[in-house]
Write a protein that holds these residues in place. Structure first.
Motif, PDB file in Angstrom:
ATOM      1  N   ALA A  20       0.823  -1.085  -0.314  1.00  0.00           N
ATOM      2  CA  ALA A  20       0.180   0.123   0.189  1.00  0.00           C
ATOM      3  C   ALA A  20       1.484   1.517  -0.153  1.00  0.00           C
ATOM      4  CB  ALA A  20      -0.789   0.086   0.843  1.00  0.00           C
ATOM      5  N   GLY A  21       2.049   1.368   0.706  1.00  0.00           N
ATOM      6  CA  GLY A  21       3.201   2.489   0.351  1.00  0.00           C
ATOM      7  C   GLY A  21       3.042   3.140  -0.575  1.00  0.00           C
ATOM      8  N   HIS A  22       3.524   1.500  -1.435  1.00  0.00           N
ATOM      9  CA  HIS A  22       4.034   1.919  -2.639  1.00  0.00           C
ATOM     10  C   HIS A  22       3.310   2.511  -3.633  1.00  0.00           C
ATOM     11  CE1 HIS A  22       8.269  -0.214  -2.296  1.00  0.00           C
ATOM     12  NE2 HIS A  22       7.940  -1.539  -1.934  1.00  0.00           N
ATOM     13  N   THR A  23       2.008   2.482  -3.872  1.00  0.00           N
ATOM     14  CA  THR A  23       1.227   3.212  -4.650  1.00  0.00           C
ATOM     15  C   THR A  23       0.601   4.846  -3.352  1.00  0.00           C
ATOM     16  OG1 THR A  23      -0.965   2.513  -2.617  1.00  0.00           O
ATOM     17  CG2 THR A  23      -0.339   0.993  -4.598  1.00  0.00           C
ATOM     18  N   LEU A  24       0.612   5.149  -2.569  1.00  0.00           N
ATOM     19  CA  LEU A  24       1.211   6.205  -2.345  1.00  0.00           C
ATOM     20  C   LEU A  24       1.491   6.758  -2.444  1.00  0.00           C
ATOM     21  CD1 LEU A  24       0.318   5.273   1.804  1.00  0.00           C
ATOM     22  CD2 LEU A  24      -1.495   6.060  -0.225  1.00  0.00           C
ATOM     23  N   GLU A  25       3.006   6.408  -2.606  1.00  0.00           N
ATOM     24  CA  GLU A  25       4.331   7.014  -3.697  1.00  0.00           C
ATOM     25  C   GLU A  25       3.577   7.012  -5.102  1.00  0.00           C
ATOM     26  OE1 GLU A  25       8.021   5.860  -3.171  1.00  0.00           O
ATOM     27  OE2 GLU A  25       7.542   4.717  -1.399  1.00  0.00           O
ATOM     28  N   GLU A  26       3.037   6.092  -5.768  1.00  0.00           N
ATOM     29  CA  GLU A  26       2.601   6.194  -7.029  1.00  0.00           C
ATOM     30  C   GLU A  26       1.875   7.531  -7.336  1.00  0.00           C
ATOM     31  OE1 GLU A  26       1.822   2.963  -8.789  1.00  0.00           O
ATOM     32  OE2 GLU A  26       3.169   1.752  -8.046  1.00  0.00           O
ATOM     33  N   LEU A  27       0.546   7.774  -6.604  1.00  0.00           N
ATOM     34  CA  LEU A  27       0.132   7.914  -6.386  1.00  0.00           C
ATOM     35  C   LEU A  27       0.140   9.487  -6.119  1.00  0.00           C
ATOM     36  CD1 LEU A  27      -3.347   9.522  -6.427  1.00  0.00           C
ATOM     37  CD2 LEU A  27      -3.334   9.147  -4.285  1.00  0.00           C
ATOM     38  N   GLU A  28       0.904  10.505  -5.559  1.00  0.00           N
ATOM     39  CA  GLU A  28       1.856  11.415  -5.368  1.00  0.00           C
ATOM     40  C   GLU A  28       2.802  11.524  -6.418  1.00  0.00           C
ATOM     41  OE1 GLU A  28       4.091  13.924  -1.931  1.00  0.00           O
ATOM     42  OE2 GLU A  28       5.206  12.552  -2.370  1.00  0.00           O
ATOM     43  N   GLU A  29       3.442  10.783  -7.107  1.00  0.00           N
ATOM     44  CA  GLU A  29       4.206  11.317  -8.648  1.00  0.00           C
ATOM     45  C   GLU A  29       3.067  11.002  -9.934  1.00  0.00           C
ATOM     46  OE1 GLU A  29       6.953  11.632  -8.967  1.00  0.00           O
ATOM     47  OE2 GLU A  29       7.199  11.468  -6.462  1.00  0.00           O
ATOM     48  N   VAL A  30       2.333  10.364  -9.753  1.00  0.00           N
ATOM     49  CA  VAL A  30       1.305  10.470 -11.306  1.00  0.00           C
ATOM     50  C   VAL A  30       0.313  11.901 -10.597  1.00  0.00           C
ATOM     51  CG1 VAL A  30       1.649   8.096 -11.470  1.00  0.00           C
ATOM     52  CG2 VAL A  30      -0.410   8.647 -10.117  1.00  0.00           C
ATOM     53  N   TYR A  31      -0.160  11.779  -9.960  1.00  0.00           N
ATOM     54  CA  TYR A  31      -1.061  13.309  -9.757  1.00  0.00           C
ATOM     55  C   TYR A  31      -0.793  14.664 -10.307  1.00  0.00           C
ATOM     56  CZ  TYR A  31      -4.589  16.483  -7.572  1.00  0.00           C
ATOM     57  OH  TYR A  31      -5.681  17.641  -7.700  1.00  0.00           O
ATOM     58  N   PHE A  32       0.253  14.694  -9.745  1.00  0.00           N
ATOM     59  CA  PHE A  32       1.387  15.947 -10.689  1.00  0.00           C
ATOM     60  C   PHE A  32       1.363  15.934 -12.352  1.00  0.00           C
ATOM     61  CE2 PHE A  32       0.900  16.399  -5.427  1.00  0.00           C
ATOM     62  CZ  PHE A  32       0.328  17.250  -5.967  1.00  0.00           C
ATOM     63  N   LYS A  33       1.278  15.688 -12.488  1.00  0.00           N
ATOM     64  CA  LYS A  33       1.306  15.177 -13.938  1.00  0.00           C
ATOM     65  C   LYS A  33       0.289  15.551 -15.292  1.00  0.00           C
ATOM     66  CE  LYS A  33       4.611  11.339 -13.507  1.00  0.00           C
ATOM     67  NZ  LYS A  33       5.149   9.929 -14.073  1.00  0.00           N
ATOM     68  N   PRO A  34       1.097  16.716 -15.903  1.00  0.00           N
ATOM     69  CA  PRO A  34      -0.041  17.351 -16.742  1.00  0.00           C
ATOM     70  C   PRO A  34      -1.400  16.352 -17.279  1.00  0.00           C
ATOM     71  CG  PRO A  34       2.480  18.219 -16.780  1.00  0.00           C
ATOM     72  CD  PRO A  34       2.437  17.086 -16.374  1.00  0.00           C
ATOM     73  N   ASP A  35      -0.814  14.888 -17.426  1.00  0.00           N
ATOM     74  CA  ASP A  35      -1.730  14.365 -18.335  1.00  0.00           C
ATOM     75  C   ASP A  35      -2.887  13.525 -17.359  1.00  0.00           C
ATOM     76  OD1 ASP A  35       0.433  12.023 -17.409  1.00  0.00           O
ATOM     77  OD2 ASP A  35       0.317  10.913 -18.721  1.00  0.00           O
ATOM     78  N   PHE A  36      -2.638  13.607 -15.911  1.00  0.00           N
ATOM     79  CA  PHE A  36      -3.098  12.788 -14.844  1.00  0.00           C
ATOM     80  C   PHE A  36      -5.129  13.070 -15.218  1.00  0.00           C
ATOM     81  CE2 PHE A  36      -5.199  12.073 -10.853  1.00  0.00           C
ATOM     82  CZ  PHE A  36      -4.594  10.702 -10.386  1.00  0.00           C
ATOM     83  N   ASP A  37      -5.427  12.057 -15.342  1.00  0.00           N
ATOM     84  CA  ASP A  37      -7.066  11.978 -14.806  1.00  0.00           C
ATOM     85  C   ASP A  37      -7.646  11.737 -13.964  1.00  0.00           C
ATOM     86  OD1 ASP A  37      -9.906  11.861 -16.089  1.00  0.00           O
ATOM     87  OD2 ASP A  37      -8.263  11.939 -18.308  1.00  0.00           O
ATOM     88  N   ARG A  38      -8.097  12.870 -12.935  1.00  0.00           N
ATOM     89  CA  ARG A  38      -9.170  11.814 -12.094  1.00  0.00           C
ATOM     90  C   ARG A  38     -10.264  11.087 -12.404  1.00  0.00           C
ATOM     91  NH1 ARG A  38      -9.310  17.152  -8.001  1.00  0.00           N
ATOM     92  NH2 ARG A  38     -11.172  15.817  -7.387  1.00  0.00           N
ATOM     93  N   ALA A  39     -10.609  11.139 -13.741  1.00  0.00           N
ATOM     94  CA  ALA A  39     -11.931  10.708 -13.552  1.00  0.00           C
ATOM     95  C   ALA A  39     -12.106   9.380 -13.946  1.00  0.00           C
ATOM     96  CB  ALA A  39     -12.929  11.453 -14.153  1.00  0.00           C
ATOM     97  N   LYS A  40     -10.781   9.097 -14.560  1.00  0.00           N
ATOM     98  CA  LYS A  40     -10.193   7.852 -14.843  1.00  0.00           C
ATOM     99  C   LYS A  40      -9.674   7.054 -13.558  1.00  0.00           C
ATOM    100  CE  LYS A  40      -9.198   7.637 -20.065  1.00  0.00           C
ATOM    101  NZ  LYS A  40      -8.697   7.508 -21.407  1.00  0.00           N
TER     102      LYS A  40
END
Length: 301
Positions: free
Chosen positions: A256-276
């Protein structure tokens, strides 16, 4: 490892790491506020999903009152999910959009297949008694921390082999478990949805599904399964091997900790799609609910 998000009264909140990025000027206050709103949505759609907050099957199972017939049915269905998960995990590796995400996915897949986590700077394994090995797993074959990079691969360290050990204690063999032909329609629905969502070629869908799956796994159902099986071992099946369940109960917080790291990284990228992201997580949680609901019905037929 340090989580990027923390929980307060079971709610996701902004981490000190995000706050530091704000202080350093890497993120604006508006972006942090958007992220905070997103975490509220994730908490509502994922963490408050009924299969995380109220799993009727595992709540019943923890009491240790499952009959031998119900226990055999559970092990068969869980073995199908466990074995078929390898397909979804491999697809997740193949479809990873970055090398970093590919490595994170390979950590999970290779460990499933028998590559033991190697903890840097670890001392030699201590000697343990056979009863402790049955309960916690052989320290020569299991580890809950570290990386597969540089780890040793052993056939006996494959998770499915541990599950075979559980099955053998109930009169089942390798040939009796793990194949699609052993799965109920609800179990196979879950397996197919894992492949479609967790292993999706759309990185936004896959990221949402991965986050949801790992946080479901860390939400307590492993503890309920371990509690029930421990009671059954103590009262009826003294030689039942439980390492598959006790190990997963201990290790899922790291995943679960790994996924939290990934979430922070991907959220602030320009192509992140919240709905998907929300779509992927919500749909896989619904599929997980189908699996457990199917066990609830099937074990009593």
């Amino acid at each position: 490892m340090t989580s990027l998000l923390t929980t307060s009264s079971s709610r996701l909140t902004i981490s000190s790491r995000i706050e530091e990025r704000l202080r350093q000027g890497e993120l604006t206050q508006d972006r942090v506020d958007e992220f905070r709103d997103f975490l509220v949505e994730v908490d509502r759609e994922f963490m408050q999903h009924r299969i995380i907050t109220n799993n009727a099957y595992t709540r019943w199972f923890r009491e240790g009152r499952a009959t031998d017939e119900e226990l055999v049915y559970f092990i068969k269905q869980f073995s199908v999910f466990s074995n078929q998960f390898l397909i979804a995990a491999l697809q997740k590796v193949i479809n990873s959009p970055t090398l970093q995400q590919s490595r994170a996915s390979r950590e999970i897949l290779l460990n499933e297949l028998g590559v033991i986590y190697r903890k840097l700077g670890a001392v030699a394994s201590r000697i343990v008694q056979s009863d402790e090995k049955d309960r916690e797993g052989d320290p020569e074959l299991v580890s809950t921390e570290g990386t597969v990079d540089g780890g040793i691969c052993r056939f006996q360290a494959a998770h499915f082999e541990w599950l075979v050990g559980v099955a053998e204690g109930l009169g089942l063999s390798y040939a009796d478990i793990g194949k699609r032909k052993h799965g109920s329609p609800t179990t196979l629905h879950f397996c197919d949805e894992l492949i479609r969502l967790y292993g999706s070629a759309d990185p936004q869908i896959a990221e949402g599904a991965s986050f949801a799956v790992e946080n479901w796994a860390a939400a307590g159902f492993w503890q309920e399964l371990e509690d029930g099986l421990t009671r059954i071992k103590q009262t009826r099946h003294l030689h039942l091997r439980l390492a598959f369940f006790t190990w997963h109960n201990r290790v899922e917080a790291q995943h679960a900790g790994h996924t939290l790291e990934e979430l922070e990284e991907v959220y602030f990228k320009p192509d992140f799609d919240r709905a998907k992201f929300i779509q992927g997580g919500r749909e896989i949680l619904d599929a997980i609910a189908v699996f457990w609901d199917g066990l609830n019905i099937g074990s009593r037929e």
